[in-house]
Design a protein around this motif. Structure first.
Motif, PDB file in Angstrom:
ATOM      1  N   ASN A 510      10.160 -59.897   8.654  1.00  0.00           N
ATOM      2  CA  ASN A 510       8.848 -59.834   7.997  1.00  0.00           C
ATOM      3  C   ASN A 510       8.964 -59.286   6.580  1.00  0.00           C
ATOM      4  O   ASN A 510       8.241 -59.723   5.677  1.00  0.00           O
ATOM      5  CB  ASN A 510       7.887 -58.972   8.815  1.00  0.00           C
ATOM      6  CG  ASN A 510       7.437 -59.670  10.081  1.00  0.00           C
ATOM      7  OD1 ASN A 510       7.490 -60.892  10.157  1.00  0.00           O
ATOM      8  ND2 ASN A 510       7.010 -58.915  11.073  1.00  0.00           N
ATOM      9  N   MET A 511       9.858 -58.322   6.374  1.00  0.00           N
ATOM     10  CA  MET A 511      10.103 -57.808   5.021  1.00  0.00           C
ATOM     11  C   MET A 511      10.584 -58.941   4.105  1.00  0.00           C
ATOM     12  O   MET A 511      10.118 -59.092   2.974  1.00  0.00           O
ATOM     13  CB  MET A 511      11.157 -56.698   5.056  1.00  0.00           C
ATOM     14  CG  MET A 511      10.702 -55.388   5.666  1.00  0.00           C
ATOM     15  SD  MET A 511      12.096 -54.244   5.943  1.00  0.00           S
ATOM     16  CE  MET A 511      12.638 -53.949   4.254  1.00  0.00           C
ATOM     17  N   LEU A 512      11.502 -59.729   4.615  1.00  0.00           N
ATOM     18  CA  LEU A 512      12.066 -60.803   3.806  1.00  0.00           C
ATOM     19  C   LEU A 512      11.024 -61.865   3.462  1.00  0.00           C
ATOM     20  O   LEU A 512      11.014 -62.408   2.351  1.00  0.00           O
ATOM     21  CB  LEU A 512      13.240 -61.447   4.548  1.00  0.00           C
ATOM     22  CG  LEU A 512      14.507 -60.587   4.674  1.00  0.00           C
ATOM     23  CD1 LEU A 512      15.497 -61.224   5.635  1.00  0.00           C
ATOM     24  CD2 LEU A 512      15.140 -60.387   3.302  1.00  0.00           C
ATOM     25  N   LYS A 513      10.129 -62.159   4.403  1.00  0.00           N
ATOM     26  CA  LYS A 513       9.156 -63.233   4.179  1.00  0.00           C
ATOM     27  C   LYS A 513       8.057 -62.869   3.183  1.00  0.00           C
ATOM     28  O   LYS A 513       7.262 -63.724   2.810  1.00  0.00           O
ATOM     29  CB  LYS A 513       8.552 -63.672   5.520  1.00  0.00           C
ATOM     30  CG  LYS A 513       9.525 -64.475   6.372  1.00  0.00           C
ATOM     31  CD  LYS A 513       8.865 -65.071   7.603  1.00  0.00           C
ATOM     32  CE  LYS A 513       8.505 -64.023   8.619  1.00  0.00           C
ATOM     33  NZ  LYS A 513       7.959 -64.619   9.869  1.00  0.00           N
ATOM     34  N   LYS A 574      18.316 -59.107  -1.214  1.00  0.00           N
ATOM     35  CA  LYS A 574      18.703 -57.702  -1.333  1.00  0.00           C
ATOM     36  C   LYS A 574      17.567 -56.832  -1.859  1.00  0.00           C
ATOM     37  O   LYS A 574      17.418 -55.673  -1.470  1.00  0.00           O
ATOM     38  CB  LYS A 574      19.939 -57.566  -2.228  1.00  0.00           C
ATOM     39  CG  LYS A 574      21.229 -58.045  -1.567  1.00  0.00           C
ATOM     40  CD  LYS A 574      22.421 -57.940  -2.502  1.00  0.00           C
ATOM     41  CE  LYS A 574      23.695 -58.436  -1.819  1.00  0.00           C
ATOM     42  NZ  LYS A 574      24.862 -58.381  -2.733  1.00  0.00           N
ATOM     43  N   THR A 575      16.743 -57.388  -2.751  1.00  0.00           N
ATOM     44  CA  THR A 575      15.629 -56.591  -3.285  1.00  0.00           C
ATOM     45  C   THR A 575      14.587 -56.268  -2.221  1.00  0.00           C
ATOM     46  O   THR A 575      13.840 -55.298  -2.346  1.00  0.00           O
ATOM     47  CB  THR A 575      14.928 -57.330  -4.443  1.00  0.00           C
ATOM     48  OG1 THR A 575      14.411 -58.579  -3.974  1.00  0.00           O
ATOM     49  CG2 THR A 575      15.875 -57.565  -5.596  1.00  0.00           C
ATOM     50  N   GLN A 576      14.527 -57.081  -1.168  1.00  0.00           N
ATOM     51  CA  GLN A 576      13.548 -56.839  -0.100  1.00  0.00           C
ATOM     52  C   GLN A 576      14.058 -55.835   0.924  1.00  0.00           C
ATOM     53  O   GLN A 576      13.266 -55.196   1.614  1.00  0.00           O
ATOM     54  CB  GLN A 576      13.211 -58.147   0.624  1.00  0.00           C
ATOM     55  CG  GLN A 576      12.515 -59.182  -0.222  1.00  0.00           C
ATOM     56  CD  GLN A 576      11.185 -58.699  -0.769  1.00  0.00           C
ATOM     57  OE1 GLN A 576      10.947 -58.741  -1.955  1.00  0.00           O
ATOM     58  NE2 GLN A 576      10.322 -58.213   0.093  1.00  0.00           N
ATOM     59  N   LEU A 577      15.357 -55.713   1.065  1.00  0.00           N
ATOM     60  CA  LEU A 577      15.937 -54.902   2.136  1.00  0.00           C
ATOM     61  C   LEU A 577      16.147 -53.469   1.672  1.00  0.00           C
ATOM     62  O   LEU A 577      17.267 -52.985   1.535  1.00  0.00           O
ATOM     63  CB  LEU A 577      17.247 -55.529   2.607  1.00  0.00           C
ATOM     64  CG  LEU A 577      17.120 -56.960   3.153  1.00  0.00           C
ATOM     65  CD1 LEU A 577      18.493 -57.516   3.512  1.00  0.00           C
ATOM     66  CD2 LEU A 577      16.192 -57.011   4.358  1.00  0.00           C
ATOM     67  N   VAL A 578      15.030 -52.804   1.427  1.00  0.00           N
ATOM     68  CA  VAL A 578      15.070 -51.426   0.937  1.00  0.00           C
ATOM     69  C   VAL A 578      14.776 -50.472   2.095  1.00  0.00           C
ATOM     70  O   VAL A 578      13.875 -50.715   2.908  1.00  0.00           O
ATOM     71  CB  VAL A 578      14.044 -51.221  -0.188  1.00  0.00           C
ATOM     72  CG1 VAL A 578      14.058 -49.776  -0.670  1.00  0.00           C
ATOM     73  CG2 VAL A 578      14.335 -52.169  -1.350  1.00  0.00           C
ATOM     74  N   GLY A 579      15.528 -49.389   2.157  1.00  0.00           N
ATOM     75  CA  GLY A 579      15.254 -48.359   3.157  1.00  0.00           C
ATOM     76  C   GLY A 579      15.860 -48.610   4.517  1.00  0.00           C
ATOM     77  O   GLY A 579      15.557 -47.899   5.478  1.00  0.00           O
ATOM     78  N   LEU A 580      16.718 -49.630   4.642  1.00  0.00           N
ATOM     79  CA  LEU A 580      17.345 -49.920   5.930  1.00  0.00           C
ATOM     80  C   LEU A 580      18.655 -49.140   6.071  1.00  0.00           C
ATOM     81  O   LEU A 580      19.338 -48.862   5.080  1.00  0.00           O
ATOM     82  CB  LEU A 580      17.648 -51.414   6.059  1.00  0.00           C
ATOM     83  CG  LEU A 580      16.460 -52.383   6.087  1.00  0.00           C
ATOM     84  CD1 LEU A 580      16.979 -53.813   6.207  1.00  0.00           C
ATOM     85  CD2 LEU A 580      15.515 -52.065   7.228  1.00  0.00           C
ATOM     86  N   ALA A 581      18.993 -48.809   7.294  1.00  0.00           N
ATOM     87  CA  ALA A 581      20.297 -48.224   7.562  1.00  0.00           C
ATOM     88  C   ALA A 581      21.376 -49.267   7.305  1.00  0.00           C
ATOM     89  O   ALA A 581      21.115 -50.482   7.363  1.00  0.00           O
ATOM     90  CB  ALA A 581      20.371 -47.727   8.999  1.00  0.00           C
ATOM     91  N   SER A 582      22.579 -48.820   7.056  1.00  0.00           N
ATOM     92  CA  SER A 582      23.667 -49.749   6.759  1.00  0.00           C
ATOM     93  C   SER A 582      23.878 -50.748   7.884  1.00  0.00           C
ATOM     94  O   SER A 582      24.053 -51.942   7.648  1.00  0.00           O
ATOM     95  CB  SER A 582      24.953 -48.966   6.509  1.00  0.00           C
ATOM     96  OG  SER A 582      26.052 -49.845   6.339  1.00  0.00           O
ATOM     97  N   TYR A 583      23.832 -50.264   9.128  1.00  0.00           N
ATOM     98  CA  TYR A 583      24.088 -51.167  10.254  1.00  0.00           C
ATOM     99  C   TYR A 583      22.968 -52.170  10.475  1.00  0.00           C
ATOM    100  O   TYR A 583      23.142 -53.183  11.137  1.00  0.00           O
ATOM    101  CB  TYR A 583      24.348 -50.364  11.529  1.00  0.00           C
ATOM    102  CG  TYR A 583      23.140 -49.625  12.082  1.00  0.00           C
ATOM    103  CD1 TYR A 583      22.216 -50.265  12.899  1.00  0.00           C
ATOM    104  CD2 TYR A 583      22.930 -48.277  11.782  1.00  0.00           C
ATOM    105  CE1 TYR A 583      21.120 -49.592  13.402  1.00  0.00           C
ATOM    106  CE2 TYR A 583      21.838 -47.597  12.279  1.00  0.00           C
ATOM    107  CZ  TYR A 583      20.931 -48.259  13.087  1.00  0.00           C
ATOM    108  OH  TYR A 583      19.838 -47.587  13.582  1.00  0.00           O
TER     109      TYR A 583
END
Length: 628
Positions: A510-513, A574-583
């Protein structure tokens, strides 16, 4: 429009404890259940109570044409009498394969007022998926909308020996029908009379609350579809309970465009009809933006995809409008978010913030309201998780989206946000009569009059789904806080990496979309060393960007293979995937040329991703990413 503050629940049921854990995180109940009742009673009550000339409207010959309550009643009765003349009787099954239109509603009410069980079928399903549904349900007749739908059924008729009648709304004998709806109504009119009208109403109101109304085949992400058995009281209780949550009146107008074969729209239309709300049927999903401007609805029900598209279009227009327009938009967005934070905390924005918000409304948010027709009071969202970012944007613009939650097996509503009780990022609190509990493994369980009778001809599947105490296992993972339910993912969708890390893909997808360059996103990574994501680009945006860079191409496949495009899409992801854990963060992306589709079996008719099918279909591509 007054916007709701966040309020805590005062439900006394939350004071109990379960297994030594605080009840606020384990259990919530919406209060006493509504009395037993039937959809038939709601139908006749609405016709007599409101008796309006414009109960429904549909666009024909370029203009919106109204249909009165009296006309609807007469056509329902004559259709029902026509079915009886064909020899179709109570307890028989009749299918409906059609896009949204008044005839869908007429056929539906004709069946259920006659204690006939109808079987809605998604109009997007390909022909080869129809025989299973028709044979399993034992349908004796099927209503079809257009010539295309009629030909679809005619092509597989030899595989369905029990199917006796194909009845066309706008299709004819030349398309493979045995008769048209007009022919059927003529048969009914031939035996209609004042006495038959009285008898018809008496018999319809005598139908008991436990009578089976419909068999809705869940698309499911694995295995054959299962026929969900919903009764009169399942649907009636959901309509009555929802009435206490969503305040509507006869001055409201709803634009209906989700398939009526979807339980969300169908129960929603029962709710609207029972409350005297005018219903306008959109011409198609593609014409929804234009139809909103024409009919100027005050409310709409939709799945999140509509809101994602509106949001993406608004951002696109702002970015494409030049530096000044872009700065104004993002300033207004920032002001709106701060205003929303104050409102959601139960405070009234004042001083400089209130002044800035008034300017933001005039310069930016008013344009968004104009796109919806200018009269919209609220949206209702269901069917899939809604991105909190998008929900907050609409809220800050003064267009509240009341997100709810439910399944076909629960008629469908389990919980919903309301104007009085609203919490961003949640799906609200249980509606009256509904109980919700979180199991030890995080699965959401629910109990109440909304839970289906069971799966048709599948006693073992029914037992697996509903325990001895009446708790239905939803298959969703969630949390309860202060009585508000939050969905975190589907139980079967949880990705467990080779390193033992559990990932919930839906929030990340949902973040990506929300990115204007991304149309669809599916994460893969179960039993793999790290997650990856398959991306279907939003082609209009990608092609505009490519043209602005002076890139030339002859096909989309060629465009996707260009390193410049790959780098652009990687940057956007990559700009959308903020605040995620590395895994949790997808390590690689793959770009796909075509949207996932129902026809290829990658999506359910309700547009849920069949992750296992996609994993199998694109296995060579996926494997190549891991081999690299």
């Amino acid at each position: 429009m007054a916007m709701p503050p966040v309020t805590a629940t005062s439900n006394p049921a939350l004071n109990v404890t379960m297994n030594g854990l605080p009840a606020s995180s384990r259990y919530a109940a919406g209060g006493p259940r509504p009395p037993f009742g039937t959809i038939n009673a709601l139908f006749f009550d609405a016709v007599e109570r409101y008796d309006r000339a414009d109960a429904l409207s549909t666009k024909g010959r370029g203009v919106w044409e109204p249909i009165s309550h009296r006309t609807i009643l007469e056509r329902v009765r004559r259709t029902a009498l026509g079915l009886a003349e064909l020899g179709i009787k109570a307890q028989d099954r009749v299918a409906i394969l059609s896009e949204n239109r008044p005839e869908w509603l007429i056929a539906d009410y004709a069946c259920i007022c006659s204690a006939i069980t109808d079987v809605p079928i998604y109009p997007t399903l390909p022909a080869d998926q129809l025989p299973y549904l028709l044979n399993d349900s034992g349908a004796r007749a099927i209503f079809v909308s257009t010539a295309d739908q009629a030909r679809k059924v005619a092509s597989i008729r030899s595989e369905v020996p029990g199917l006796q009648w194909i009845i066309g709304f706008a299709a004819t004998e030349a398309d493979g029908c045995d008769l048209t709806l007009a022919d059927l109504e003529t048969k009914g009119a031939a035996v209609d009379s004042a006495e038959r009208a009285t008898t018809f109403k008496r018999d319809a109101l005598a139908v008991t609350h436990d009578q089976l109304v419909t068999l809705i085949y869940t698309s499911g992400t694995t295995g054959n579809p299962k026929g969900v058995m919903l009764t009169q009281d399942n649907l009636y209780s959901n309509v009555i309970a929802t009435k206490t949550s969503l305040q509507v009146s006869t001055s409201d107008l709803a634009l209906s465009f989700l398939p009526l074969s979807h339980i969300f729209e169908r129960t929603g239309d029962y709710f609207l009809f029972a409350n005297g709300v005018r219903i306008a049927y959109a011409e198609s999903i593609d014409t929804v933006p234009a139809n909103m401007s024409e009919v100027k609805p005050t409310m709409m029900m939709s799945v999140p995809r509509l809101y994602e598209k509106i949001y993406a279009r608004v951002v696109e227009n702002a970015v494409a409008g030049g530096a000044v327009k872009q700065r104004i938009f993002f300033w207004a967005k920032s002001v709106g978010e701060r205003w929303a934070d104050e409102k959601l905390a139960g405070r009234e924005p004042a001083g400089l913030l209130a002044l800035q918000y008034a300017i933001a409304q005039k310069l930016v948010f008013s344009k968004l309201k104009e796109r919806t027709g200018g009269n919209l009071r609220f949206f209702v969202s269901g069917g899939a998780p809604l991105s909190p970012e998008i929900a907050k944007f609409f809220y800050s613009a003064g267009l509240i989206i009341l997100e709810g939650y439910g399944l076909t097996e629960t008629s469908p509503v389990i919980s919903t946000n309301t104007f009085e009780h609203y919490r961003l990022g949640s799906v609200g609190r249980p509606i009256p009569g509904v109980e919700v509990m979180i199991a030890a493994d995080g699965e959401i369980l629910t109990r109440g009059p909304h839970v289906m009778r069971g799966y048709f001809n599948l006693p073992e599947a029914t037992t697996d789904a509903i325990d001895a105490e009446g708790w239905f296992r939803t298959g969703d993972i969630g949390e309860l806080t202060d009585g508000y339910l939050r969905i975190t993912d589907r139980k079967k969708d949880i990705i467990v990496t080779a390193g033992g890390k559990n990932l919930a893909p839906q929030p990340i997808e949902n973040m990506l979309k929300t990115n204007k360059y991304v149309s669809q996103a599916v994460m893969i990574g179960d039993k793999r060393s790290f997650p990856i994501v398959l991306i279907v680009p939003e082609w209009d945006q990608v092609e505009k960007w490519a043209a602005s860079q002076g890139i030339r191409w002859t096909s989309r496949a060629e465009l996707l293979a260009m390193p410049t495009i790959e780098k652009k899409m990687e940057k956007e992801v990559k700009t959308q995937l903020v605040g995620l854990a590395s895994y949790e963060t997808p390590k690689k992306i793959a770009l796909l040329e075509h949207d996932f589709s129902v026809e290829r079996g990658e999506l359910t008719p309700t547009l849920k991703v069949k992750r296992r099918v996609i994993d199998k279909t694109y296995k060579p591509l996926i494997d190549s990413l891991y081999q690299e």
